[in-house]
Enzyme design. Structure first.
Site, PDB file in Angstrom:
ATOM      1  N   HIS A 229      -7.879 -11.359  -1.454  1.00 21.19           N
ATOM      2  CA  HIS A 229      -7.228 -11.839  -0.493  1.00 21.19           C
ATOM      3  C   HIS A 229      -8.191 -12.347   0.439  1.00 21.19           C
ATOM      4  CE1 HIS A 229      -8.257  -8.438   2.122  1.00 21.19           C
ATOM      5  NE2 HIS A 229      -8.009  -7.732   0.889  1.00 21.19           N
TER       6      HIS A 229
ATOM      7  N   GLU B 227      -9.414  -2.836   8.578  1.00 22.22           N
ATOM      8  CA  GLU B 227      -8.944  -4.081   9.187  1.00 22.22           C
ATOM      9  C   GLU B 227      -8.503  -3.832  10.790  1.00 22.22           C
ATOM     10  OE1 GLU B 227      -4.738  -4.574   8.028  1.00 22.22           O
ATOM     11  OE2 GLU B 227      -4.800  -6.530   8.728  1.00 22.22           O
TER      12      GLU B 227
ATOM     13  N   ASP C 261      -2.842   1.251   5.262  1.00 22.94           N
ATOM     14  CA  ASP C 261      -2.643   0.330   6.160  1.00 22.94           C
ATOM     15  C   ASP C 261      -1.128   0.348   6.913  1.00 22.94           C
ATOM     16  OD1 ASP C 261      -2.064  -2.390   6.977  1.00 22.94           O
ATOM     17  OD2 ASP C 261      -2.758  -3.525   5.054  1.00 22.94           O
TER      18      ASP C 261
ATOM     19  N   HIS D 268      -0.114  -4.458  -2.316  1.00 29.00           N
ATOM     20  CA  HIS D 268       0.941  -4.238  -1.692  1.00 29.00           C
ATOM     21  C   HIS D 268       1.786  -3.042  -1.753  1.00 29.00           C
ATOM     22  CE1 HIS D 268       1.233  -8.792  -0.288  1.00 29.00           C
ATOM     23  NE2 HIS D 268       0.536  -8.152   0.323  1.00 29.00           N
TER      24      HIS D 268
ATOM     25  N   ARG E 210     -10.514  -1.111   2.280  1.00 31.00           N
ATOM     26  CA  ARG E 210     -10.126  -2.263   3.150  1.00 31.00           C
ATOM     27  C   ARG E 210     -10.232  -1.593   4.640  1.00 31.00           C
ATOM     28  NH1 ARG E 210      -5.711  -3.900   1.372  1.00 31.00           N
ATOM     29  NH2 ARG E 210      -4.056  -2.954   2.815  1.00 31.00           N
TER      30      ARG E 210
ATOM     31  N   ASP F  59      -1.604  -4.080  13.196  1.00 30.97           N
ATOM     32  CA  ASP F  59      -2.019  -4.251  11.687  1.00 30.97           C
ATOM     33  C   ASP F  59      -3.304  -3.695  11.661  1.00 30.97           C
ATOM     34  OD1 ASP F  59      -2.098  -4.567   9.215  1.00 30.97           O
ATOM     35  OD2 ASP F  59      -1.972  -6.591   9.339  1.00 30.97           O
TER      36      ASP F  59
ATOM     37  N   ASP G 102      28.344  -0.322   3.600  1.00 30.93           N
ATOM     38  CA  ASP G 102      28.800  -0.369   5.082  1.00 30.93           C
ATOM     39  C   ASP G 102      27.471  -0.032   6.070  1.00 30.93           C
ATOM     40  OD1 ASP G 102      31.363  -0.672   4.500  1.00 30.93           O
ATOM     41  OD2 ASP G 102      31.950   1.319   4.842  1.00 30.93           O
TER      42      ASP G 102
ATOM     43  N   HIS H 120      -5.460 -12.890   9.117  1.00 27.97           N
ATOM     44  CA  HIS H 120      -3.936 -13.860   9.613  1.00 27.97           C
ATOM     45  C   HIS H 120      -3.868 -13.759  10.952  1.00 27.97           C
ATOM     46  CE1 HIS H 120      -1.971  -9.929   9.412  1.00 27.97           C
ATOM     47  NE2 HIS H 120      -2.723  -9.733   8.442  1.00 27.97           N
TER      48      HIS H 120
ATOM     49  N   GLU I 181     -10.064  -8.265   8.090  1.00 25.44           N
ATOM     50  CA  GLU I 181      -9.656  -7.104   7.031  1.00 25.44           C
ATOM     51  C   GLU I 181     -10.355  -7.468   5.692  1.00 25.44           C
ATOM     52  OE1 GLU I 181      -5.390  -7.171   5.731  1.00 25.44           O
ATOM     53  OE2 GLU I 181      -5.123  -8.632   7.228  1.00 25.44           O
TER      54      GLU I 181
ATOM     55  N   HIS J  99       2.395 -11.004  10.126  1.00 32.10           N
ATOM     56  CA  HIS J  99       1.817 -12.508   9.719  1.00 32.10           C
ATOM     57  C   HIS J  99       2.369 -13.277  10.653  1.00 32.10           C
ATOM     58  CE1 HIS J  99       0.798 -10.912   5.526  1.00 32.10           C
ATOM     59  NE2 HIS J  99       0.259 -10.265   6.221  1.00 32.10           N
TER      60      HIS J  99
ATOM     61  N   TYR K 145     -11.711  -4.073  -4.077  1.00 28.88           N
ATOM     62  CA  TYR K 145     -11.162  -3.199  -4.905  1.00 28.88           C
ATOM     63  C   TYR K 145     -11.446  -3.055  -6.374  1.00 28.88           C
ATOM     64  CZ  TYR K 145      -8.362  -4.595  -0.642  1.00 28.88           C
ATOM     65  OH  TYR K 145      -8.205  -5.069   0.433  1.00 28.88           O
TER      66      TYR K 145
HETATM   67  N1  GLY Z   1      -0.395  -5.052   6.450  1.00 29.31           N
HETATM   68  C1  GLY Z   1      -0.487  -6.420   5.865  1.00 29.31           C
HETATM   69  C2  GLY Z   1      -1.616  -6.934   6.096  1.00 29.31           C
HETATM   70  O1  GLY Z   1      -2.655  -6.307   6.262  1.00 29.31           O
HETATM   71  O2  GLY Z   1      -1.572  -8.226   5.820  1.00 29.31           O
HETATM   72 MN    MN Z   2      -2.641  -4.594   7.089  1.00 27.75          MN
HETATM   73 MN    MN Z   3      -3.236  -7.462   7.854  1.00 34.64          MN
END
Ligand code: GLY
Ligand code: MN
Ligand code: MN
Length: 433
Positions: free
Chosen positions: A346, A403, A256, A239, A401, A267, A36, A350, A380, A357, A384
């Protein structure tokens, strides 16, 4: 967001749809979390971009040049009993008075009304594949019109991908959009500052996450994605969202976390030493990532290609990894072979906007897109080094990282999150405060 902003967007879209076209957009559905219990409702970004209407069970229709009104909103009728349980609704009057619809109809009457509006048009602008149930209904309405063609009923003969046009509009942010994003960034920056002052060995990742949630909610924002709070080895899982490990003295902590304010996202990532001081290896990796990020930001300029910031980051990261002995070979060959991907797997950024994103093509044809004023992107880069890499132990479990969110402007990159420390000495100072 000012109502005029939504009206301008509808006007721009209607110019592209033309008088023989019709654009149809459904709202997001309510989603069940468990039995529910529903997820908190969040409107579909495309639907909200044009309507500013945050209720479920709605359909927006744009029929340029239609005599009885160009902008139709199908929505829920007022209902005293339902509103007592679930909160107030705009209703048909509200759709017209508060959301500037030219005409409004109960959502339950859509089968009787909408096919008649579609009938007068040749081209249907619709995003196929986002909501399967609604795809089916569109198909049924058009099929019903086609089946009556022998009796003189006209059915549209062209379907056009609405998302293609709309997402290009969304890629260029207006002044009002940038100002909402500035606010989303400001809140996230204060949450990161709060976390930097809070973190100490022995705490748990979820306690740090709670600091972000507190700061977001007290500013009328919510997360724009589940925060990643990863200490030690967890910082190397891109992730990671379990956020349940204990912070150990000597580890790095990667956070992050960004928020959504008035439908616009931030972000931001920072990587900080749990005990407030970077180890020599952590600092060495951190400095490479920072140099890469600054070089990438410098390339986030009007007239450059989308990929230029990434190329700049790749070059510096490869050079840095070679310098600290994690890569071996000549720089051009290491770059050509993509050797850096073992540690930087990566891309450098983006688009960001209503979706974290965000929408918008990265290529036009086969070519990377040129950056233009009003586009907003993240920068970013990261390095790693999971424990599985065959490198000396002192380098393992370091994940960094950095960003930031950057607007392309006529006068160069505007780093919305520039107020948040990232120089390693500054980070240490903030953590000691
Ligand atoms: N937080 C997701 C990214 O950095 O793309
Ligand atoms: Mn991020
Ligand atoms: Mn990002």
């Amino acid at each position: 967001m000012n109502r005029k902003e939504f009206a301008n967007r509808r006007k721009t879209l209607m110019r592209m749809v033309g008088e023989d076209g019709i654009a149809i957009l459904p709202s997001a559905p309510v989603r069940i979390r468990s039995r529910d219990v529903e997820y908190r409702f969040r409107q579909d970004s495309d639907f909200y971009y044009l309507s500013g209407f945050a209720e479920p069970d709605a359909v927006a229709v744009l029929a340029p040049g239609r005599d009885n009104g160009e902008y139709l909103l199908f929505c829920r009728d007022r209902d005293t009993k339902q509103e007592l349980w679930h909160g107030s609704r705009a209703g048909l009057d509200g759709a017209i008075e508060d959301f500037a619809a030219d005409d409004a109809f109960p959502i339950d009457d859509i089968d009787d009304i909408l096919p008649g509006v579609i009938e007068s048009r040749n081209r249907v602008f619709y995003t196929m594949g986002a909501y399967a149930e609604f795809d089916q209904r569109i198909a049924e309405w058009v099929k019903a019109l086609r089946s009556r063609e022998a009796s003189g009923i006209h059915a549209p003969h062209e379907f056009i991908a609405l998302d293609h046009i709309l997402h290009d509009m969304r890629l260029y942010k207006s002044r009002a959009e940038i100002s909402a994003m500035r606010k989303a960034v400001k809140i996230a920056v204060s949450a990161h500052r709060r976390a930097m002052a809070f973190v100490a060995p022995g705490m748990y990742e979820y306690e740090v996450e709670a600091e972000y949630m507190h700061e977001f909610r007290r500013h009328a924002a919510s997360w724009s994605y589940t925060p990643i709070v990863g200490t030690g080895a967890n910082a190397c899982t891109l992730h990671y969202v379990d956020n349940n490990a204990q912070l150990a003295d000597g580890d790095l902590l990667l956070i992050d976390a960004g928020c959504e304010y008035d439908y616009y996202a931030s972000d931001i990532t920072r990587s900080i030493p749990v005990n407030g001081r970077f180890s020599p290896e952590q600092r060495a990796v951190y400095e490479i990532v920072l140099e890469a990020q600054l070089a990438a930001i410098e390339k986030t300029c009007k007239g450059n290609h989308w990929n230029d910031p990434h190329d700049a980051a790749v070059r510096i990261i490869t050079k840095g990894l070679k310098k600290i002995g994690l890569l071996d070979g000549t720089l051009p060959k290491l770059i050509r072979d993509g050797a850096y991907r073992e540690y930087f797997m990566h891309r450098t950024g983006h688009w960001i906007g209503m979706d974290v994103h965000d929408v918008g093509d990265y290529k036009v044809g086969d070519e990377w897109r040129f950056l233009e004023s009003g586009m907003v992107m993240t920068v970013e880069p990261g390095i790693y080094i999971p424990a599985s890499r065959k490198v000396p132990a002192r380098w393992r479990n370091i994940g960094v990282r950095i960003e930031d969110d950057v607007v392309v402007t006529n006068s160069g990159p505007d780093v919305l999150s520039k107020g948040l420390a990232k120089d390693p000495d500054e980070v240490e100072k903030l953590m000691a405060a």
